[in-house]
Design a protein around this motif. Structure first.
Motif, PDB file in Angstrom:
ATOM      1  N   MET A 220       9.712 -28.371  -0.227  1.00  0.00           N
ATOM      2  CA  MET A 220       9.557 -27.262   0.724  1.00  0.00           C
ATOM      3  C   MET A 220       9.636 -25.904   0.043  1.00  0.00           C
ATOM      4  N   LEU A 221      10.279 -25.835  -1.113  1.00  0.00           N
ATOM      5  CA  LEU A 221      10.379 -24.573  -1.836  1.00  0.00           C
ATOM      6  C   LEU A 221       9.009 -24.013  -2.208  1.00  0.00           C
ATOM      7  N   GLU A 222       8.009 -24.891  -2.317  1.00  0.00           N
ATOM      8  CA  GLU A 222       6.679 -24.449  -2.728  1.00  0.00           C
ATOM      9  C   GLU A 222       5.769 -24.142  -1.544  1.00  0.00           C
ATOM     10  N   GLU A 223       6.277 -24.236  -0.328  1.00  0.00           N
ATOM     11  CA  GLU A 223       5.427 -24.107   0.855  1.00  0.00           C
ATOM     12  C   GLU A 223       5.586 -22.776   1.598  1.00  0.00           C
ATOM     13  N   PHE A 224       6.382 -21.872   1.050  1.00  0.00           N
ATOM     14  CA  PHE A 224       6.560 -20.571   1.700  1.00  0.00           C
ATOM     15  C   PHE A 224       5.321 -19.705   1.483  1.00  0.00           C
ATOM     16  N   GLN A 225       4.930 -18.971   2.534  1.00  0.00           N
ATOM     17  CA  GLN A 225       3.731 -18.130   2.490  1.00  0.00           C
ATOM     18  C   GLN A 225       4.077 -16.685   2.854  1.00  0.00           C
ATOM     19  N   PRO A 226       3.245 -15.731   2.447  1.00  0.00           N
ATOM     20  CA  PRO A 226       3.433 -14.343   2.883  1.00  0.00           C
ATOM     21  C   PRO A 226       3.240 -14.227   4.396  1.00  0.00           C
ATOM     22  N   SER A 227       3.894 -13.234   4.987  1.00  0.00           N
ATOM     23  CA  SER A 227       3.782 -13.024   6.443  1.00  0.00           C
ATOM     24  C   SER A 227       3.712 -11.524   6.742  1.00  0.00           C
ATOM     25  N   PRO A 228       2.702 -10.838   6.220  1.00  0.00           N
ATOM     26  CA  PRO A 228       2.655  -9.374   6.352  1.00  0.00           C
ATOM     27  C   PRO A 228       2.594  -8.878   7.792  1.00  0.00           C
ATOM     28  N   GLU A 229       1.884  -9.592   8.670  1.00  0.00           N
ATOM     29  CA  GLU A 229       1.772  -9.118  10.053  1.00  0.00           C
ATOM     30  C   GLU A 229       3.127  -9.187  10.759  1.00  0.00           C
ATOM     31  N   ALA A 230       3.815 -10.329  10.655  1.00  0.00           N
ATOM     32  CA  ALA A 230       5.120 -10.471  11.300  1.00  0.00           C
ATOM     33  C   ALA A 230       6.134  -9.505  10.702  1.00  0.00           C
ATOM     34  N   SER A 231       6.053  -9.282   9.393  1.00  0.00           N
ATOM     35  CA  SER A 231       6.990  -8.384   8.730  1.00  0.00           C
ATOM     36  C   SER A 231       6.795  -6.937   9.170  1.00  0.00           C
ATOM     37  N   GLY A 232       5.634  -6.613   9.755  1.00  0.00           N
ATOM     38  CA  GLY A 232       5.380  -5.263  10.237  1.00  0.00           C
ATOM     39  C   GLY A 232       6.010  -4.952  11.574  1.00  0.00           C
ATOM     40  N   LEU A 233       6.572  -5.954  12.239  1.00  0.00           N
ATOM     41  CA  LEU A 233       7.149  -5.733  13.567  1.00  0.00           C
ATOM     42  C   LEU A 233       8.308  -4.739  13.536  1.00  0.00           C
ATOM     43  N   LEU A 234       9.190  -4.881  12.563  1.00  0.00           N
ATOM     44  CA  LEU A 234      10.362  -4.004  12.536  1.00  0.00           C
ATOM     45  C   LEU A 234       9.995  -2.571  12.189  1.00  0.00           C
ATOM     46  N   GLU A 235       9.024  -2.386  11.327  1.00  0.00           N
ATOM     47  CA  GLU A 235       8.557  -1.028  11.033  1.00  0.00           C
ATOM     48  C   GLU A 235       7.988  -0.391  12.292  1.00  0.00           C
ATOM     49  N   ARG A 236       7.266  -1.185  13.065  1.00  0.00           N
ATOM     50  CA  ARG A 236       6.709  -0.679  14.318  1.00  0.00           C
ATOM     51  C   ARG A 236       7.828  -0.357  15.310  1.00  0.00           C
ATOM     52  N   PHE A 237       8.870  -1.187  15.327  1.00  0.00           N
ATOM     53  CA  PHE A 237      10.031  -0.936  16.183  1.00  0.00           C
ATOM     54  C   PHE A 237      10.687   0.382  15.800  1.00  0.00           C
ATOM     55  N   ALA A 238      10.847   0.626  14.494  1.00  0.00           N
ATOM     56  CA  ALA A 238      11.447   1.879  14.031  1.00  0.00           C
ATOM     57  C   ALA A 238      10.605   3.081  14.441  1.00  0.00           C
ATOM     58  N   ASP A 239       9.296   2.973  14.287  1.00  0.00           N
ATOM     59  CA  ASP A 239       8.420   4.080  14.682  1.00  0.00           C
ATOM     60  C   ASP A 239       8.495   4.317  16.187  1.00  0.00           C
ATOM     61  N   TRP A 240       8.607   3.254  16.945  1.00  0.00           N
ATOM     62  CA  TRP A 240       8.751   3.379  18.403  1.00  0.00           C
ATOM     63  C   TRP A 240      10.040   4.138  18.741  1.00  0.00           C
ATOM     64  N   LEU A 241      11.136   3.830  18.024  1.00  0.00           N
ATOM     65  CA  LEU A 241      12.395   4.539  18.252  1.00  0.00           C
ATOM     66  C   LEU A 241      12.249   6.027  17.954  1.00  0.00           C
ATOM     67  N   VAL A 242      11.563   6.340  16.850  1.00  0.00           N
ATOM     68  CA  VAL A 242      11.351   7.742  16.491  1.00  0.00           C
ATOM     69  C   VAL A 242      10.564   8.454  17.580  1.00  0.00           C
ATOM     70  N   ASN A 243       9.510   7.821  18.075  1.00  0.00           N
ATOM     71  CA  ASN A 243       8.694   8.429  19.133  1.00  0.00           C
ATOM     72  C   ASN A 243       9.490   8.625  20.411  1.00  0.00           C
ATOM     73  N   GLU A 244      10.334   7.644  20.750  1.00  0.00           N
ATOM     74  CA  GLU A 244      11.159   7.761  21.953  1.00  0.00           C
ATOM     75  C   GLU A 244      12.134   8.928  21.836  1.00  0.00           C
ATOM     76  N   ARG A 245      12.725   9.092  20.660  1.00  0.00           N
ATOM     77  CA  ARG A 245      13.658  10.199  20.468  1.00  0.00           C
ATOM     78  C   ARG A 245      12.929  11.539  20.559  1.00  0.00           C
ATOM     79  N   ALA A 246      11.721  11.575  19.998  1.00  0.00           N
ATOM     80  CA  ALA A 246      10.947  12.817  20.053  1.00  0.00           C
ATOM     81  C   ALA A 246      10.597  13.172  21.493  1.00  0.00           C
ATOM     82  N   GLN A 247      10.227  12.169  22.288  1.00  0.00           N
ATOM     83  CA  GLN A 247       9.886  12.414  23.690  1.00  0.00           C
ATOM     84  C   GLN A 247      11.111  12.868  24.477  1.00  0.00           C
TER      85      GLN A 247
END
Length: 255
Positions: A220-247
């Motif tokens: 199983m150690l050799e079966e891990f794959q990149p997950s760039p789309e899922a990994s972008g969720l938290l960055e999007r969450f952070a940006d959403w927080l920034v926008n909410e604070r600005a509003q």
């Protein structure tokens, strides 16, 4: 006002000496796009939970758990679920992953079961639901994407107060949002990449050897794959927080 102004409280259920405790803090910081100092780790096994742990925090995070389960909760895990349920109802922004997802499900009246045969460890494909494709946080994801997994328990029934945002064959509930609240949770680990999930697997290789057998665990150690789309969720969450604070700042200025 950018991400560098954000502060987070991360609830952790990890035993003393567990190296993943610090790695988890750094993983969340990396994916949120903030400095490590922006993450305040709170050990739910030894620290009292209450409003004081949220002072100065823009959002609450809940991570995984090395040796704990909501199916056989200790008193400390019961306290964690009670606290998390209260925070979710109060409306503070929350992002919980894996064990945190399961805690939130139980805290709000859903059900989590132990499912060793359907355990997901490594990288697996996840699909958006129709609700997910319309959600402001999840809608940027493709209909199918790779996500990092590491669980033997899964939700069998979501709380009525939530909506399912993602699913897959092994776990029909892979992500949720609390209706009308800025509260999100994923069964998968958006804070991890293929390489950091593999590293975590290696940390617990003896345990996984007992679960899957030594030979399969090593394969199983050799079966891990990149997950760039899922990994972008938290960055999007952070940006959403920034926008909410600005509003909020603009509304207060107008008043």
């Amino acid at each position: 006002m950018g991400r560098d102004s954000l502060r987070f409280c991360l609830l952790q259920a990890r035993n003393p000496g567990d190296l993943v405790r610090e790695e988890e803090c750094q993983a969340f910081a990396d994916r949120l796009g903030v400095q490590r100092e922006a993450i305040q780790g709170v050990d739910v096994l030894s620290q009292e939970l209450g409003p004081h742990v949220l002072e100065g925090a823009d959002a609450l995070l809940v991570g995984g758990a090395g040796e704990y389960s909501v199916c056989t909760p200790t008193p400390e895990i019961h306290n964690l679920m009670d606290f998390l349920g209260g925070v979710a109802e109060d409306g503070l922004p929350v992002f919980a992953s894996c064990f945190g997802f399961q805690c939130l499900v139980v805290a709000l009246g859903g059900e989590v079961i132990h499912d060793a045969e359907g355990a997901e460890v490594g990288s697996s494909e996840v699909s958006l639901t129709e609700a997910g494709s319309r959600d402001p946080l999840f809608s940027f994801l493709p209909p199918r994407f790779v996500a990092q997994q590491g669980h033997k328990d899964r939700a069998s029934r979501l709380p009525e107060a939530t909506v399912c945002l993602a699913e897959n064959q092994n776990s029909p509930y892979q992500a949720l949002r609390v209706k009308g609240r800025p509260v999100f949770a994923t069964q998968f680990h958006p804070e991890l990449t293929g390489s950091t999930n593999r590293q975590r697997f290696e940390r617990y290789i003896e345990h996984y050897g007992e679960v899957f057998g030594v030979n399969r665990a090593r394969r199983m150690l050799e079966e891990f794959q990149p997950s760039p789309e899922a990994s972008g969720l938290l960055e999007r969450f952070a940006d959403w927080l920034v926008n909410e604070r600005a509003q909020d700042g603009s509304e207060q200025a107008e008043q």
